[in-house]
Scaffold this active site. Structure first.
Site, short mmCIF file in Angstrom:
data_model
loop_
_atom_site.label_atom_id
_atom_site.label_comp_id
_atom_site.label_asym_id
_atom_site.label_seq_id
_atom_site.Cartn_x
_atom_site.Cartn_y
_atom_site.Cartn_z
N HIS A 198 -21.71 16.08 3.64
CA HIS A 198 -21.88 15.07 4.69
C HIS A 198 -23.09 14.20 4.41
O HIS A 198 -23.04 12.97 4.58
CB HIS A 198 -22.04 15.76 6.05
N TYR A 232 -20.43 12.85 15.24
CA TYR A 232 -19.87 14.12 15.69
C TYR A 232 -19.25 13.99 17.08
O TYR A 232 -18.27 14.68 17.39
CB TYR A 232 -20.94 15.20 15.67
N GLU A 266 -28.29 18.57 8.22
CA GLU A 266 -28.27 17.24 7.61
C GLU A 266 -29.58 16.48 7.89
O GLU A 266 -30.07 15.74 7.03
CB GLU A 266 -27.05 16.47 8.12
N ARG A 323 -17.25 8.52 -3.95
CA ARG A 323 -16.88 9.76 -4.64
C ARG A 323 -18.16 10.46 -5.10
O ARG A 323 -19.18 9.81 -5.34
CB ARG A 323 -15.99 9.50 -5.86
N THR A 375 -19.44 19.45 -16.00
CA THR A 375 -20.65 18.63 -15.86
C THR A 375 -21.83 19.36 -15.23
O THR A 375 -22.94 19.33 -15.79
CB THR A 375 -20.33 17.32 -15.11
N PHE A 390 -14.92 20.36 -6.51
CA PHE A 390 -14.91 18.91 -6.51
C PHE A 390 -13.90 18.46 -5.46
O PHE A 390 -12.72 18.81 -5.52
CB PHE A 390 -14.51 18.36 -7.88
#
Length: 397
Positions: A88, A98, A140, A205, A277, A388
């Site tokens: 997030h 939210y 967060e 992304r 990666t 991912f």
């Protein structure tokens, strides 16, 4: 955490809610995007929405959180919450969103379950939602506080290098366009990249950083999704087609809780496909710090030609005092020195006592490797993973 009265109600209604949670998630997103279409355009991954993956992940996380509250009321599922909070934060989710989610989620619950949603049931599940939401908001907030402006850390970065690792994977090296300092990160973390697509949508992304901290630039690996007409490949195809040296990209600060522990314990790094990666970043970090304990490198891919960053895999492992490398390929493994045929099989791979394992790749691969590691005596608490995209591990448990 959950009140005694609500615990009784949630325990009694969890089977019914769990059975309908997929339909609830569908109705939730339909209502949310009808009211706020810009969220689908500029925040949510359109590919994951089209495939239904995001809906499965939402359903799985809510059901898992509620089940945890009922079965272990004095213990918060911090691992799950941390993973969601990092994702997030990398998207820039704000606390006020939210309340918006609550509005549409509970409208969907009422629509799907109808008269079964009594005031008592609504109150109990409302408590579940806000326990989860407030925990995420707090996590967060702490992540945002790590940055000077208290935000998700979006900045403009310039591409200073591009390398074609395989036919479908390119790595991009980037530096801040303003010449400012690079944000700190830990090996295994990722950044978000936001691009503007031809239809005006601004899609985001996440890409793992494929290098250890301390480099003068940052490197990400992008695997192109070949179905160019599919929303799943929107951003990867855009980057492969348009991003080159001199291009600028919007990039977030680093996030992610799959990070290499500061430990002298044995380490196992297992990856498949583009999951290589973050493992390369960890392997480089181990080499730079002179890790002395055994390091086991495991990677599976379609073929040697599809194995991105193989040279880095081998070079960093060669710098370690005690490292073993094990590669598997579904085809063309007969090439001299390429690896073993088929899928990853750890049955003949020695795993040292006390090993800390880190996994990244498709979910079936990680589930299989985790099961094999548990069978070899690796403690469940010492097996860490990164997914991912939306985390479907919970949705399939």
């Amino acid at each position: 955490m959950l009140s005694e009265q609500s615990t009784v109600t949630v325990r009694a209604t969890l089977p019914a809610v769990g059975a309908a949670i997929g339909e609830i998630a569908d109705r939730f997103y339909e209502g949310l995007f009808a009211a706020q279409p810009e969220l689908l355009r500029d925040l949510f991954n359109r590919g994951n929405q089209a495939s239904g993956i995001q809906r499965q992940a939402l359903a799985g996380s809510i059901a898992a959180f509620a089940g945890h509250l009922v079965e272990r009321p004095d213990e918060r599922p911090d691992v799950m919450l941390s993973r969601i909070a990092h994702k997030h934060a990398s998207l820039g989710i704000a606390p006020e969103q939210y309340a918006l989610v609550h509005e549409h989620l509970f409208a969907a619950i009422a629509e799907v379950l109808g008269d079964a949603v009594t005031p008592e049931v609504a109150a109990a599940w409302d408590e579940v939602y806000w326990l989860m939401a407030n925990a995420l908001i707090a996590l967060e907030k702490r992540l945002y506080a790590q940055h000077a402006d208290g935000s998700s850390g979006w900045r403009t970065w310039e591409v200073v290098g591009r390398d074609e690792e395989t036919a479908d994977v390119a790595t991009f090296r980037m530096r801040p366009a303003d010449g400012g300092p690079l944000p700190d990160f830990r090996a295994g973390q990722y950044v978000s990249v936001r691009v503007t697509l031809p239809d005006g949508a601004r899609q985001i992304r996440q890409y793992s950083l494929a290098g250890a901290p301390g480099s003068p630039d940052r490197r990400i690996g992008v695997k192109r999704v070949r179905d160019a007409g599919s929303p799943e490949g929107e951003v990867s195809n855009h980057l492969h087609t348009h991003a080159g040296v001199g291009s600028t990209l919007e990039v977030s600060a680093p996030y992610g809780d799959l990070v290499l522990d500061d430990t002298d314990a044995p380490v196992l790094l297992a990856s498949a496909g583009i999951g290589v990666t973050p493992m390369i970043a960890m392997l480089e970090q181990l080499a730079l710090t002179g890790h002395r304990a055994p390091v086991t490198v495991v990677h599976a891919d379609r073929s040697p030609a599809d194995h991105a960053l193989r040279a880095d895999h081998e070079a960093y492992a060669a710098k370690l005092a005690d490292a073993s490398v094990h590669f598997w390929y579904e085809r063309d493994s007969e090439r001299a020195g390429a690896g073993l045929p088929g899928r990853a099989d750890l049955s003949s791979v020695p795993v040292a006592s006390g090993t800390r394992a880190y996994l990244c790749g498709p979910l079936p691969f990680m589930r299989a490797v985790r099961a094999q590691l548990l069978g070899k005596g690796v403690a469940a608490a010492d097996i860490h993973y990164e997914v991912f995209g939306p985390d479907l591990w919970l949705a399939q448990d």
